[in-house]
Design an enzyme around this catalytic site. Structure first.
Site, short mmCIF file in Angstrom:
data_model
loop_
_atom_site.label_atom_id
_atom_site.label_comp_id
_atom_site.label_asym_id
_atom_site.label_seq_id
_atom_site.Cartn_x
_atom_site.Cartn_y
_atom_site.Cartn_z
N GLY A 1 14.92 -22.42 -33.50
CA GLY A 1 16.06 -23.30 -33.63
C GLY A 1 15.90 -24.51 -32.74
O GLY A 1 14.78 -24.91 -32.42
N CYS A 2 16.99 -25.05 -32.33
CA CYS A 2 16.99 -26.24 -31.48
C CYS A 2 16.28 -25.95 -30.16
O CYS A 2 16.59 -24.98 -29.48
CB CYS A 2 18.43 -26.68 -31.23
SG CYS A 2 18.55 -28.06 -30.11
N PHE A 3 15.34 -26.80 -29.79
CA PHE A 3 14.60 -26.56 -28.56
C PHE A 3 15.44 -26.69 -27.31
O PHE A 3 15.09 -26.19 -26.26
CB PHE A 3 13.32 -27.39 -28.46
CG PHE A 3 13.40 -28.86 -28.83
CD1 PHE A 3 14.48 -29.65 -28.54
CD2 PHE A 3 12.33 -29.44 -29.48
CE1 PHE A 3 14.51 -31.00 -28.87
CE2 PHE A 3 12.33 -30.79 -29.82
CZ PHE A 3 13.42 -31.57 -29.51
#
Length: 183
Positions: free
Chosen positions: A14-16
């Site tokens: 997902g979002c880092f």
């Protein structure tokens, strides 16, 4: 002077920003860099990755001291943060750039990850099958500077409040003994 050897883990889930914010707090982790891996274009930028045009995943490159934290421990933390059962998505973040992926740096890392994936799959912890990919690490491209330590610099940003903060709270509770602040 004690000589030590550092190792690397490259993970996408997902979002880092979520992964970076969590792993930055773990004992034995020396650095976490947000970036991109696994695409078909050179030097991708955030807009190309988010648009799904480059084929890259948002990832973090974790540098850690194996004398303080093992690779399996790194992966166990990863699986506590991400949902490994959703293909190309984490929460409301949808697209191949948000895929769950472990990019291994050595045959030993591949074996550890394969073993843990099989163990987790058989555990019944999730009601759906694990879809996390296990692949050799491709070229890593660091994300733009403004993405590095994003949550630390922007804790009140709406996405950080709605998504990153709750994940961090859950992470801190589960791994309290592994936090740098606990030592």
């Amino acid at each position: 002077m004690t000589e030590y050897h550092l190792e690397y883990a490259t993970l996408g889930g997902g979002c880092f920003w979520c992964l970076e914010a969590a792993f930055d707090q773990v004992v034995g982790v020396k650095s976490v860099v947000s970036g991109y891996c696994g695409g078909h274009t050179d030097n991708p930028d955030y807009h190309a990755v988010c648009g799904g045009d480059s084929g890259h995943a948002e990832v973090v490159l974790i540098t850690y001291d194996p004398a303080e934290i093992g690779y399996r421990d790194v992966l166990e933390i990863f699986f506590a943060i991400v949902d490994p059962t959703t293909l190309n998505r984490q929460g409301n973040d949808v697209g191949t750039q948000y895929r769950s992926v472990i990019y291994y740096h050595s045959p030993e890392q591949s074996a550890v990850a394969e073993s843990l994936l099989a163990e987790l799959g058989a555990s019944g912890l999730w009601s759906a099958p694990i879809v996390t990919q296990l692949l050799p690490v491709p070229r890593f491209y660091p994300a733009e500077d403004y993405h590095q330590r994003y949550f630390a610099a922007n804790p009140h940003q709406p996405y950080c409040q709605a998504v990153v903060s709750p994940k961090l709270a859950k992470f801190r509770k589960k791994f309290a003994s592994r936090l740098k602040s606990a030592r």
